[in-house]
Design a protein around this motif. Structure first.
Motif, PDB file in Angstrom:
ATOM      1  N   ARG A  65      35.362  28.670  39.990  1.00  0.00           N
ATOM      2  CA  ARG A  65      35.016  30.363  40.288  1.00  0.00           C
ATOM      3  C   ARG A  65      35.871  30.879  39.183  1.00  0.00           C
ATOM      4  O   ARG A  65      36.890  31.054  39.539  1.00  0.00           O
ATOM      5  N   ILE A  66      35.126  31.719  38.642  1.00  0.00           N
ATOM      6  CA  ILE A  66      35.958  32.862  37.610  1.00  0.00           C
ATOM      7  C   ILE A  66      35.456  33.826  38.175  1.00  0.00           C
ATOM      8  O   ILE A  66      34.423  34.513  38.033  1.00  0.00           O
ATOM      9  N   GLY A  67      36.444  34.586  38.727  1.00  0.00           N
ATOM     10  CA  GLY A  67      36.164  36.158  39.474  1.00  0.00           C
ATOM     11  C   GLY A  67      36.900  37.117  38.867  1.00  0.00           C
ATOM     12  O   GLY A  67      38.126  37.029  38.471  1.00  0.00           O
ATOM     13  N   ARG A  68      36.088  38.336  38.808  1.00  0.00           N
ATOM     14  CA  ARG A  68      37.021  39.533  38.596  1.00  0.00           C
ATOM     15  C   ARG A  68      36.524  40.636  39.777  1.00  0.00           C
ATOM     16  O   ARG A  68      35.300  40.569  40.012  1.00  0.00           O
ATOM     17  N   TYR A  69      37.418  40.976  40.612  1.00  0.00           N
ATOM     18  CA  TYR A  69      37.275  41.848  41.716  1.00  0.00           C
ATOM     19  C   TYR A  69      37.848  43.264  41.576  1.00  0.00           C
ATOM     20  O   TYR A  69      39.056  43.458  41.325  1.00  0.00           O
ATOM     21  N   LEU A  70      36.946  44.092  41.706  1.00  0.00           N
ATOM     22  CA  LEU A  70      37.525  45.561  41.616  1.00  0.00           C
ATOM     23  C   LEU A  70      37.260  46.199  42.932  1.00  0.00           C
ATOM     24  O   LEU A  70      36.279  46.066  43.656  1.00  0.00           O
ATOM     25  N   ASN A  71      38.369  46.982  43.166  1.00  0.00           N
ATOM     26  CA  ASN A  71      38.722  47.473  44.602  1.00  0.00           C
ATOM     27  C   ASN A  71      39.098  48.881  44.321  1.00  0.00           C
ATOM     28  O   ASN A  71      39.853  49.406  43.486  1.00  0.00           O
TER      29      ASN A  71
END
Length: 544
Positions: A65-71
């Motif tokens: 899983r390659i993830g970019r998480y923006l909050n």
């Protein structure tokens, strides 16, 4: 929108604001949210590096899983901004089976070399775990989908809306509350964008772009003479939508004793209603304890569904895997195996899904690469199923996962998480007004409040936001100090009427906790207004 315009509009004196380090990322300039991230071709190359490295070290299965998480969160109180925080997290998580055991490793150094090293570490972990295994992992088969993608069907990307616009909205909400007589008000907008790429040795390469949004406020008014106070929270729902959720249309409003919302939300209108509600709550009659018929609005019932239906049907909880942190479940396997365990009345039908448009749980594929769907949990009042993922499916005789596996970030291992769990609407036409007309002694509850439930999800107590007394088919006024108590089975067997699909709405939890180390999940619960007969109501202000 041009980048320079976005930066100008988002410059709200950030140097003077505190930007805490979020659990899921590091503080960044909001202009970074406009970047698309790495190209999907590069993601596939990196995924293949990890999969090949894992297989070379002896893995019989691997997923990446390659993830970019923006909050983003914008918080205000009365006339001032309390906080603006923008965070980003980017990395790779690799899960493998080797020697019949799971192994996991992650890295935020996203290069070919480091990704390969992480895959090798995951295999090493699995082999170390195998020394103490009781039995090998049994993984339900899953076909590969090749290269596919899925996106939340949004109209307005929340992260492209200038921070100034969000601040202006929240401060206007606060101003309306203060002008209406509130003593205190706080408001916030929270937004999440998960850019996730999944690949596995099954042959799937899945690119997903998932958006969630939660606008909320709380209004407080004090009675200066007595020193007592009352509050009312927003009737918004966290949603799997873009900023269009805050662009309510007439057809999105549900009329009644107070306006509620379906699909989209009018934050200014709601805060004006909330300010009037807290004034009424201060003057409301304190409830007389006793047995009442309850009419529960979806803005309230979602939480009761979440705690008393959704959590106890999580298979890992049933099996005792969550006992140390979150408890077990009274819905043990023997009850399911009997095929006739009466969970609720015959009109109670509860469905699990990860498909409903606008819901928090809606995705195309879960974090094991399983295409999401829908299934029954409670059918005609009978327990018929649980929530299970690939390594649990065989326990309940399934040859496939139900597609409810999730990890809160690339750095966390995926495990069984709650999908949307919803009470199905009534099959015959029935409006809320028609339901109330038949109630002699009842309470109509809107909005969620405090709650308590035991470790087996059996005995519980729920409050709410606003409470209205019903006598002889008429709403006669507002009550306060209301909470109802029951056990789960008794409560759902007291269900006697469910409004039809025209009243169906979603509520939900933006941050549902589970696991050790803890992880957060977002999940929606739908229902129409529902009646429960003869439920015990207590007075929460009464002193013993």
């Amino acid at each position: 929108m041009k980048r320079k315009d976005f930066i100008q509009l988002s410059a709200m004196g950030l140097g003077a604001l505190v930007l805490p380090k979020f659990a899921f990322g590091n503080p960044v300039d909001p202009s970074r949210f406009l970047n698309d991230g790495i190209d999907v071709k590069i993601k596939k190359e990196l995924a293949d590096v990890a999969l090949n490295a894992a297989k070379a070290k002896g893995a019989t299965y691997a997923d990446v899983r390659i993830g970019r998480y923006l909050n983003q969160i914008v918080m205000t109180r009365e006339t001032r901004v309390q906080n603006i925080a923008n965070t980003e997290s980017f990395g790779v998580g690799i899960r493998v089976i080797a020697n019949g055991c799971w192994g996991f490793a992650a890295t935020n150094n996203v290069t070919r070399e480091e990704v390969a090293k992480a895959a090798e570490r995951a295999v090493a972990v699995a082999k170390a775990n195998s020394r103490v295994k009781a039995e090998p992992v049994r993984l339900a088969p899953q076909k590969g989908y090749g290269e596919v993608n899925w996106k939340t069907p949004i109209e307005i990307n929340t992260f492209t809306v200038p921070v100034k616009d969000k601040v202006d909205l929240l401060l206007s909400v606060n101003d309306a509350a203060l002008k209406g007589g509130a003593n205190f008000v706080n408001s916030a907008i929270m937004a999440i964008n998960e850019q996730k790429y999944f690949a596995s040795t099954d042959g799937s390469y899945i690119d997903q772009d998932i958006h969630r949004l939660f606008p909320t406020f709380t209004v407080t008014k004090i009675d200066r003479a007595s020193g007592k106070f009352e509050t009312r929270k927003s009737l918004s729902s966290p949603v799997g939508m873009g900023y269009e959720y805050l662009k309510a249309r007439p057809e999105d409003k549900v009329s009644g004793i107070v306006t509620r919302y379906r699909g989209r939300y009018d934050m200014l209108e709601d805060v004006q209603n909330a300010t009037r509600d807290v004034e009424q709550k201060l003057k409301a009659t304190s409830v007389q304890p006793g047995k009442y018929d309850l009419i529960l609005d979806p803005s309230h019932l979602w939480l009761t569904i979440h705690e008393s239906v959704a959590h106890p049907t999580e298979l890992d909880r049933v099996l005792g895997y969550e006992a140390n942190y979150a408890g077990t479940s009274f819905l043990t396997l023997d009850k399911w195996k009997s095929g006739n365990f009466n969970f609720g009345s015959k009109i109670v039908n509860v469905v699990a899904d990860k498909l409903q448009p606008g819901s928090l749980g809606a995705v195309g594929y879960d974090d094991e690469g399983v295409k999401c769907g829908q299934w029954d949990l409670i059918k005609d009042g009978i327990l018929v199923n649980y929530q299970a993922i690939r390594d649990q499916a065989h326990i309940i005789g399934l040859d496939h996962s139900q597609g409810c596996c999730y990890a809160q970030s690339w750095a966390d291992v995926q495990f069984q998480r709650m999908p949307n769990v919803s009470l199905q609407p009534g099959k015959t036409p029935l409006s809320v007004n028609e339901m109330i007309k038949n109630v002699e002694k009842g309470i109509y509850i809107i909005g969620d409040g405090s709650f308590s439930i035991d470790q087996q999800r059996y005995n519980f107590q729920f409050g709410g936001q606003t409470f209205y007394e019903v006598k002889n088919g008429q709403i006669t006024g507002m009550l306060k100090d209301v909470a109802y108590q029951a056990n789960t089975r008794e409560f759902w067997n007291s269900c006697t009427a469910i409004a039809d699909k025209s009243d169906y709405r979603l509520g939900g939890a933006f941050n549902d906790g589970k696991g050790q180390p803890g992880q957060s999940n977002a999940v929606s619960h739908g229902s129409s207004t529902t009646r429960f007969n003869g439920v015990n109501v207590i007075n929460t202000a009464r002193k013993i």
